[in-house]
Design a protein around this motif. Structure first.
Motif, short mmCIF file in Angstrom:
data_model
loop_
_atom_site.label_atom_id
_atom_site.label_comp_id
_atom_site.label_asym_id
_atom_site.label_seq_id
_atom_site.Cartn_x
_atom_site.Cartn_y
_atom_site.Cartn_z
N ASP A 100 0.86 -1.18 0.00
CA ASP A 100 0.00 0.00 0.00
C ASP A 100 0.90 1.24 0.00
OD1 ASP A 100 -1.82 2.00 0.33
OD2 ASP A 100 -2.59 1.31 2.27
N PRO A 101 1.30 1.73 -1.17
CA PRO A 101 2.31 2.81 -1.22
C PRO A 101 1.88 4.06 -0.47
CG PRO A 101 1.29 2.46 -3.37
CD PRO A 101 0.86 1.32 -2.51
N LYS A 102 0.60 4.38 -0.52
CA LYS A 102 0.11 5.59 0.15
C LYS A 102 0.40 5.57 1.65
CE LYS A 102 -4.38 6.20 0.29
NZ LYS A 102 -5.74 6.56 -0.17
N LYS A 103 0.31 4.41 2.26
CA LYS A 103 0.56 4.27 3.69
C LYS A 103 2.00 3.82 3.97
CE LYS A 103 -0.99 1.76 7.78
NZ LYS A 103 0.36 1.30 8.11
N ASN A 159 10.89 17.36 -9.99
CA ASN A 159 9.79 16.96 -10.88
C ASN A 159 8.63 16.32 -10.11
OD1 ASN A 159 11.46 17.74 -13.06
ND2 ASN A 159 12.38 15.72 -13.16
N PRO A 160 8.04 17.06 -9.14
CA PRO A 160 6.93 16.48 -8.37
C PRO A 160 5.70 16.27 -9.25
CG PRO A 160 7.13 18.82 -7.90
CD PRO A 160 8.32 18.46 -8.76
N PRO A 161 4.90 15.23 -8.98
CA PRO A 161 3.83 14.85 -9.89
C PRO A 161 2.54 15.63 -9.70
CG PRO A 161 4.00 13.25 -8.15
CD PRO A 161 5.10 14.25 -7.91
N VAL A 162 1.80 15.72 -10.78
CA VAL A 162 0.41 16.16 -10.90
C VAL A 162 -0.01 17.19 -9.88
CG1 VAL A 162 -1.97 15.40 -11.13
CG2 VAL A 162 -0.15 13.94 -11.91
N LEU A 163 0.46 18.43 -10.10
CA LEU A 163 -0.08 19.54 -9.34
C LEU A 163 -1.29 20.13 -10.05
CD1 LEU A 163 3.34 21.05 -8.36
CD2 LEU A 163 1.64 20.21 -6.76
N ASN A 164 -1.61 19.61 -11.22
CA ASN A 164 -2.82 20.03 -11.93
C ASN A 164 -3.98 19.17 -11.45
OD1 ASN A 164 -4.84 20.73 -13.66
ND2 ASN A 164 -3.73 20.24 -15.54
N GLU A 165 -4.90 19.76 -10.70
CA GLU A 165 -5.97 18.99 -10.09
C GLU A 165 -6.98 18.47 -11.11
OE1 GLU A 165 -7.58 21.08 -6.79
OE2 GLU A 165 -5.68 21.08 -5.69
N GLY A 166 -6.86 18.89 -12.34
CA GLY A 166 -7.77 18.39 -13.36
C GLY A 166 -7.28 17.12 -14.04
N THR A 167 -6.08 16.67 -13.71
CA THR A 167 -5.51 15.48 -14.35
C THR A 167 -6.15 14.23 -13.79
OG1 THR A 167 -3.40 16.61 -14.68
CG2 THR A 167 -3.39 14.20 -14.81
N GLY A 168 -6.59 13.33 -14.68
CA GLY A 168 -7.19 12.07 -14.27
C GLY A 168 -6.30 10.89 -14.58
N TYR A 236 -4.71 12.89 -4.63
CA TYR A 236 -4.19 13.62 -3.47
C TYR A 236 -3.92 15.07 -3.85
CZ TYR A 236 -1.33 14.64 0.67
OH TYR A 236 -0.82 15.17 1.82
N ARG A 237 -4.41 16.00 -3.06
CA ARG A 237 -4.27 17.42 -3.34
C ARG A 237 -3.08 17.98 -2.58
NH1 ARG A 237 -6.38 16.01 -7.39
NH2 ARG A 237 -8.63 16.13 -7.77
N ILE A 238 -1.98 18.14 -3.27
CA ILE A 238 -0.72 18.48 -2.62
C ILE A 238 -0.50 19.99 -2.50
CG2 ILE A 238 0.65 18.47 -4.75
CD1 ILE A 238 2.88 17.10 -3.23
N LYS A 239 -1.10 20.77 -3.40
CA LYS A 239 -0.79 22.20 -3.49
C LYS A 239 -1.11 22.95 -2.19
CE LYS A 239 -2.10 26.48 -5.76
NZ LYS A 239 -3.06 27.14 -6.67
N ASP A 240 -2.32 22.79 -1.66
CA ASP A 240 -2.72 23.54 -0.47
C ASP A 240 -1.89 23.14 0.74
OD1 ASP A 240 -4.61 24.84 -1.97
OD2 ASP A 240 -6.27 23.53 -1.37
N ARG A 241 -1.53 21.88 0.84
CA ARG A 241 -0.71 21.41 1.96
C ARG A 241 0.70 21.98 1.87
NH1 ARG A 241 -4.50 17.67 0.59
NH2 ARG A 241 -5.55 16.56 2.29
N LEU A 242 1.23 22.06 0.64
CA LEU A 242 2.54 22.69 0.46
C LEU A 242 2.51 24.14 0.90
CD1 LEU A 242 3.87 21.39 -2.98
CD2 LEU A 242 5.00 21.17 -0.78
N ALA A 243 1.44 24.84 0.54
CA ALA A 243 1.32 26.25 0.90
C ALA A 243 1.32 26.43 2.42
CB ALA A 243 0.04 26.84 0.29
N VAL A 244 0.64 25.54 3.14
CA VAL A 244 0.60 25.61 4.60
C VAL A 244 2.00 25.39 5.18
CG1 VAL A 244 -0.26 24.49 6.69
CG2 VAL A 244 -1.82 24.96 4.80
N LEU A 245 2.73 24.39 4.64
CA LEU A 245 4.07 24.10 5.15
C LEU A 245 5.02 25.27 4.92
CD1 LEU A 245 4.46 20.38 3.98
CD2 LEU A 245 4.11 21.19 6.32
#
Length: 328
Positions: A100-103, A159-168, A236-245
């Motif tokens: 389970d890579p996410k965990k 090269n972090p992945p998929v910061l475009n939230e519209g990508t499926g 996973y929505r990474i952008k907002d969490r990065l902004a907080v950090l």
């Protein structure tokens, strides 16, 4: 004494299995990791400044990058005078449904950071997280941002992945198959066979082809794990969490982007994060998604970027590089 080469055997000998407790499953899971301290440098005649002792680069590779594919980059870091640590997450085989890579990747990073700090007595470290490993880094720091604030000098996302939230899922997979694999291989073949190609062009093309083939084969070794990672990447929505950090917790977060990345176009990444990071925190260089592992010519810019980040961090806290950091 002239410096001796850091061989694969040196890295392999330092690599060991570490277990972490998994309370939810009532079992102990394992991952592999290594730490190359300053004693490795000394035994090979490599100079290491006092201020870099016990302050390693923690190299986190993206999906399907085994130790054999990262060893050249590790050697480069060591020979440039940096201590290096790294985690090797299991790729697994076609029937390893339990990964389970996410965990698992977050648990391994948490466990190894604690080991480095509490057992190996590492004082501070710089995280260099390539591609998908940005996710476990952000997840861990976001869940407990205060725990590692004093120990992390900075973070470099390559090269972090998929910061475009519209990508499926379909779009992400098609980028991998069509742009990275097929276009990448056809471009490499063109350079190999081209009449005007130089010796350097052909050497670059051979390494490019080898890197694409190895990464693709490792990706499909465990298709279940790979699909779990793809689903995580696009959800996973990474952008907002990065902004907080960055804004709330003052983590020094940096981007090292490669302009020819056909899997994760840099215009998407820049469009999402330019407002959060200043220009000194972003470095754009030529190259493709995994070039720091497979192309030696891409590593000088990375080392220089890391050096500037560490200088900036040292200046921020008023520490002197010439005499070493306090307590060195």
């Amino acid at each position: 004494m002239s410096p001796a080469k850091i061989t694969n055997k040196v890295i392999c000998d330092a690599t060991h299995d570490l277990p972490w407790n998994s309370p939810e499953e009532g079992s102990i899971r394992k991952y592999r990791a290594f730490y190359l301290p300053s004693s490795i440098h000394e035994s090979h005649g490599i100079a290491i400044p006092e201020c870099r002792r016990k302050r390693p680069i923690l190299l986190l590779a993206g999906t399907s990058i085994p130790l054999s594919d990262r060893s050249d980059l590790v050697r480069y870091f060591v020979e440039a005078g940096y201590e290096v640590a790294s985690i090797i997450n299991p790729i697994g085989g076609p029937f390893d449904f339990g990964i389970d890579p996410k965990k698992d990747r977050v648990d391994a990073l948490r466990d190894y950071l604690d080991w480095l700090i509490e057992v190996a007595n590492v004082r501070e470290l710089l995280i260099v997280a390539q591609s998908y490993s940005a996710y476990e880094t952000v997840r861990l720091l976001f869940e407990n941002p205060h725990k590692y604030e004093k120990n992390i000098l900075g973070i470099v996302f390559i090269n972090p992945p998929v910061l475009n939230e519209g990508t499926g899922v379909i779009q992400h997979c098609s980028r991998f198959v069509w742009h990275h694999v097929l276009k990448g291989c056809s471009g490499a073949v063109g350079n190999l066979l081209g009449k005007d190609s130089t010796v350097n062009d052909r050497s670059f093309a051979r390494r490019e082809m080898a890197g694409i083939v190895r990464w693709t084969c490792n990706t499909f070794r465990n298709p279940v794990r790979t699909m779990k990672e793809v689903l995580d990447i696009v959800s996973y929505r990474i952008k907002d969490r990065l902004a907080v950090l960055v804004k709330k917790h003052q983590y020094d977060i940096n981007l090292f982007l490669q302009s020819d990345d056909q899997l994760l176009p840099i215009d998407i990444t820049l469009g999402q994060l330019q407002e959060e990071l200043c220009c000194d925190n972003i470095k754009i260089v030529p190259g493709g998604h995994n070039d720091v592992f497979f192309q030696a010519c891409r590593r000088n810019e990375l080392i220089e970027f890391i050096r500037l980040i560490m200088l900036r961090t040292v200046d921020k806290y008023g520490r002197g590089l010439d005499t070493g950091l306090p307590g060195a």
